[in-house]
Design a protein around this motif. Structure first.
Motif, short mmCIF file in Angstrom:
data_model
loop_
_atom_site.label_atom_id
_atom_site.label_comp_id
_atom_site.label_asym_id
_atom_site.label_seq_id
_atom_site.Cartn_x
_atom_site.Cartn_y
_atom_site.Cartn_z
N GLY A 1 0.82 -1.21 0.00
CA GLY A 1 0.00 0.00 0.00
C GLY A 1 0.85 1.26 0.00
O GLY A 1 0.55 2.23 -0.70
N HIS A 2 1.92 1.25 0.79
CA HIS A 2 2.82 2.41 0.83
C HIS A 2 3.42 2.68 -0.55
O HIS A 2 3.46 3.83 -1.01
CB HIS A 2 3.92 2.15 1.85
N LEU A 3 3.86 1.62 -1.21
CA LEU A 3 4.47 1.79 -2.54
C LEU A 3 3.44 2.21 -3.58
O LEU A 3 3.73 3.03 -4.46
CB LEU A 3 5.14 0.48 -2.97
N ALA A 4 2.21 1.66 -3.47
CA ALA A 4 1.16 2.05 -4.41
C ALA A 4 0.79 3.52 -4.24
O ALA A 4 0.59 4.25 -5.23
CB ALA A 4 -0.07 1.17 -4.21
N LEU A 5 0.71 3.97 -2.99
CA LEU A 5 0.37 5.38 -2.74
C LEU A 5 1.53 6.30 -3.09
O LEU A 5 1.32 7.45 -3.47
CB LEU A 5 -0.05 5.55 -1.28
N GLN A 6 2.75 5.80 -2.98
CA GLN A 6 3.90 6.57 -3.43
C GLN A 6 3.85 6.76 -4.95
O GLN A 6 4.10 7.87 -5.45
CB GLN A 6 5.19 5.83 -3.03
N LEU A 7 3.50 5.69 -5.67
CA LEU A 7 3.32 5.81 -7.12
C LEU A 7 2.22 6.81 -7.43
O LEU A 7 2.34 7.65 -8.33
CB LEU A 7 2.99 4.44 -7.71
N ALA A 8 1.10 6.72 -6.67
CA ALA A 8 -0.02 7.63 -6.89
C ALA A 8 0.40 9.08 -6.69
O ALA A 8 0.01 9.97 -7.47
CB ALA A 8 -1.17 7.27 -5.96
N SER A 9 1.19 9.33 -5.66
CA SER A 9 1.65 10.70 -5.41
C SER A 9 2.57 11.19 -6.53
O SER A 9 2.46 12.34 -6.99
CB SER A 9 2.37 10.77 -4.07
N THR B 1 -5.51 -1.89 -8.41
CA THR B 1 -6.27 -0.97 -9.27
C THR B 1 -5.78 0.45 -9.12
O THR B 1 -5.63 1.20 -10.10
CB THR B 1 -7.77 -1.05 -8.93
N LEU B 2 -5.52 0.87 -7.88
CA LEU B 2 -4.99 2.22 -7.61
C LEU B 2 -3.72 2.46 -8.41
O LEU B 2 -3.57 3.50 -9.08
CB LEU B 2 -4.72 2.36 -6.11
N ALA B 3 -2.77 1.51 -8.35
CA ALA B 3 -1.49 1.70 -9.03
C ALA B 3 -1.67 1.78 -10.54
O ALA B 3 -1.07 2.63 -11.21
CB ALA B 3 -0.54 0.56 -8.67
N ARG B 4 -2.51 0.90 -11.09
CA ARG B 4 -2.70 0.89 -12.54
C ARG B 4 -3.39 2.17 -13.03
O ARG B 4 -3.00 2.75 -14.05
CB ARG B 4 -3.51 -0.34 -12.95
N GLN C 1 -1.82 5.30 -15.34
CA GLN C 1 -2.49 5.86 -16.52
C GLN C 1 -2.67 7.38 -16.39
O GLN C 1 -2.49 8.13 -17.35
CB GLN C 1 -3.84 5.17 -16.71
N VAL C 2 -3.00 7.84 -15.19
CA VAL C 2 -3.16 9.28 -14.95
C VAL C 2 -1.85 10.01 -15.24
O VAL C 2 -1.83 11.06 -15.90
CB VAL C 2 -3.62 9.54 -13.50
N GLY C 3 -0.75 9.46 -14.74
CA GLY C 3 0.55 10.10 -14.95
C GLY C 3 0.92 10.16 -16.42
O GLY C 3 1.41 11.19 -16.90
N GLN C 4 0.70 9.05 -17.12
CA GLN C 4 1.03 9.03 -18.55
C GLN C 4 0.14 10.00 -19.33
O GLN C 4 0.60 10.72 -20.24
CB GLN C 4 0.87 7.60 -19.11
N GLN C 5 -1.13 10.05 -18.97
CA GLN C 5 -2.08 10.92 -19.67
C GLN C 5 -1.78 12.40 -19.40
O GLN C 5 -1.96 13.26 -20.27
CB GLN C 5 -3.50 10.58 -19.26
N ALA C 6 -1.29 12.70 -18.18
CA ALA C 6 -1.01 14.10 -17.82
C ALA C 6 0.08 14.70 -18.70
O ALA C 6 0.15 15.92 -18.85
CB ALA C 6 -0.61 14.18 -16.35
N LEU C 7 0.93 13.84 -19.26
CA LEU C 7 1.99 14.35 -20.13
C LEU C 7 1.47 14.76 -21.51
O LEU C 7 2.16 15.48 -22.24
CB LEU C 7 3.08 13.27 -20.32
N ARG C 8 0.25 14.32 -21.85
CA ARG C 8 -0.25 14.53 -23.21
C ARG C 8 -1.39 15.54 -23.30
O ARG C 8 -1.75 15.97 -24.38
CB ARG C 8 -0.71 13.19 -23.80
N VAL C 9 -2.02 15.88 -22.18
CA VAL C 9 -3.20 16.75 -22.23
C VAL C 9 -2.79 18.20 -22.52
O VAL C 9 -1.63 18.58 -22.36
CB VAL C 9 -4.01 16.70 -20.92
N THR C 10 -3.77 19.02 -22.91
CA THR C 10 -3.52 20.43 -23.22
C THR C 10 -3.03 21.18 -21.99
O THR C 10 -3.57 21.03 -20.90
CB THR C 10 -4.82 21.07 -23.75
#
Length: 571
Positions: free
Chosen positions: A357-365, A434-437, A441-450
């Motif tokens: 959980g700590h590692l997943a939330l670290q990824l999320a942050s 699910t949180l990590a996945r 996706q959020v991180g990758q998508q944030a690089l491409r949005v306007t």
């Protein structure tokens, strides 16, 4: 024909006795481990605060389960489950060697002094009655242990009959000089490797000495070899295991090898002193008693030798085998050795799940910081995306190890509390997965949005999308609060409510900007989709925190290094 048949029958009886002894030992050990359940955890938590406590606990628990090998393997699991610090576990292992001498005394007092089947058969009957009527319960496990105790001594009786039938000349003569003793040590080592139990080797040697087939000096050599041979199981248990498992296995090997070398060097004076002690205690130099006293003195000598060396040894071993702990993708608490004790396996799984959980939330942050957390926004570089992918891959490997560990534990008979918590932990693992996945996706998508800064040339405070970074900042605060290593459910709920409000404001701002033509419709859909994924991830983390909070509290994890003072009794 009869002369030929009698040795064959005696040999068959001897083999059957070894088999029954091993069967009884297995039943006794497995039954007591299962019956003890959380009691083992409480004992370890209460009685391993100092090296002396660890030593006494190792002696007592090994005397109870009648297997120093099982206790050594269990100690490895206790460390990986977070119930023991390494230094305390070191003294539990040393104590387990001394506790193994109790088996010799039981064999000498009950196996030879009392007619074994007079009490072995009732033990088997009572034990099986308890097991049949209490299948799957602690009573059933205790019944298995009681039955195993009876089977063990029935095996000793058959061993005695087998050696009696073979006669004193059945075994090839071994001299008491150095080559003969070296061969005896190798025989003891080989027997223990084959039988996987030094107690079984000890029982065979005691019956051989009692029947006159072996001299006391040769029997002592076999006992020394058996103690060295018992380290093989710990070595095998530590292969591909965690760093602490390999450290304890190394300590076990060092203890037995150093003790064996000292005992061989002092063998003649030790046996002479033991002979005089036996004569003084019993009035006669009984060979079996002498060998049992030697076995106890041998292990006590090892403890005395390790007394001043334990501190430097602990520091030396803690500095070794560090590479596995540095690999984030490798489980730090899960070990196949502890899977055999479901209550302890549950503790290990709980602690590994907190780490996941700590590692997943670290990824999320980290993924959240790739989105706008302040205006003007500077998007993260491409290296951030590859780092996020590596974090996800590490978590996927950890999840696979968790799944394999749960499968191992599920093969054991489970108590109700363990069986109730296991599905909850799998559910929590699913939330973190699910949180990590989603956040990857959020991180990758944030690089491409306007880029939000291109919407309007106004100050950050007056920006039409000023609410957007507030939502991501609220998500950061929530992920920090939801970390299982530090979270408080009230704080988690508060942070969740703050995020919900920020999310709704950010979504409304994006839709308004799209409707007013300040943001392209395609970009508006991208941002609302990204916010929706962020909210889904927050919901997964929130559910995981709620389910974790509903589980019984764990005892605190001991310090990483623990006390290294070294001598028993040191606070």
């Amino acid at each position: 024909m009869t002369a030929t048949a009698t040795p064959l029958i005696a040999a068959g009886t001897l083999l059957g006795g070894i088999g029954l002894f091993l069967l009884g030992m297995t039943m006794l050990t497995d039954g007591l481990k299962l019956a003890a359940g959380r009691a083992l955890e409480r004992i370890l938590a209460a009685w391993t605060r100092t090296p002396l406590h660890g030593l006494v606990t190792g002696v007592a628990l090994t005397a109870l389960v009648q297997s120093s090998t099982a206790m050594t393997v269990a100690a490895i699991g206790f460390v990986n489950a977070g119930l023991l610090d390494f230094s305390s576990a070191l003294w539990v292992v040393f104590g387990s060697n001394l506790g193994s001498s109790v088996t010799g005394w039981l064999v000498a007092w009950l196996g030879f002094a009392v007619k074994a089947d007079a009490f072995a058969l009732p033990f088997i009957g009572i034990g099986m009655a308890l097991q049949i009527t209490g299948s799957g319960t602690r009573r059933g496990a205790l019944g298995q242990a009681v039955a195993g105790f009876g089977v063990l001594f029935l095996g000793i009786e058959l061993l005695r009959q087998g050696f009696t039938g073979l006669g004193p000349q059945a075994l090839p003569p071994l001299s008491s000089d150095l080559p003969g003793l070296a061969l005896a040590v190798l025989i003891g080592l080989g027997m223990t490797v084959v039988l996987q139990a030094s107690s079984a080797t000890l029982a065979v040697v005691l019956t051989a000495v009692a029947g006159g087939s072996l001299a006391v000096e040769v029997g002592a050599g076999v006992v020394i070899g058996a103690n060295v041979g018992t380290t093989l199981t710990g070595i095998l248990a530590a292969i591909h295991a965690t760093s602490n498992a390999r450290r304890l296995a190394a300590a076990h090997v060092l203890f037995n090898v150093v003790t064996a070398a000292a005992a061989l060097a002092l063998l003649s004076p030790l046996l002479a002193a033991i002979h005089h002690l036996g004569v003084w205690l019993t009035g006669e130099g009984d060979a079996v008693t002498q060998l049992v006293i030697f076995h106890t003195a041998f292990n006590l000598l090892g403890v005395l030798l390790m007394w001043p060396l334990s501190g430097p040894l602990a520091r030396f071993l803690l500095a070794r085998f560090r590479s596995a702990d540095e690999d984030v993708a490798r489980a730090q608490f899960l070990d196949h050795n502890v899977a055999a004790v479901p209550a302890l396996a549950l503790q290990a799984l709980r602690r590994e799940m907190a780490r996941v959980g700590h590692l997943a939330l670290q990824l999320a942050s980290d993924a959240t910081r790739m989105a706008p957390v302040a205006l003007p926004w500077q998007p993260a570089g491409a290296q951030a995306a590859s780092q996020l992918t590596r974090q996800l891959q590490a978590l996927e490997q950890l999840q696979q190890q968790v799944g394999a560990f749960v499968s191992d534990v599920s093969r054991q008979p489970l108590s109700r509390d363990v069986a109730d918590q296991m599905p909850e932990l799998l559910r929590i693992a699913g939330y973190y997965d699910t949180l990590a996945r989603v956040m990857h996706q959020v991180g990758q998508q944030a690089l491409r949005v306007t880029h939000p800064a291109t919407v309007a040339p106004t100050t950050p405070e007056g920006h039409p999308l000023a609410a957007l970074p507030l939502a991501f900042t609220a998500a950061l605060d929530f992920f920090a609060a939801a970390d299982p290593k530090a979270h408080d459910l009230d704080q988690v709920n508060t942070a969740h409510a703050v995020f919900d409000a920020a999310y709704e404001a950010a979504k409304a701002a994006v839709l308004r900007a799209g409707a007013q033509g300040l943001l392209e419709v395609t970009a508006a859909h991208e941002w609302t989709g990204l916010l929706g994924d962020l909210r889904r991830a927050v919901e997964q983390a929130h559910k995981a925190a709620q389910h974790l909070a509903a589980l019984p509290r764990l005892k605190p994890t001991p310090p990483a290094n623990g006390p290294t003072g070294g001598t028993p009794g040191a606070e």
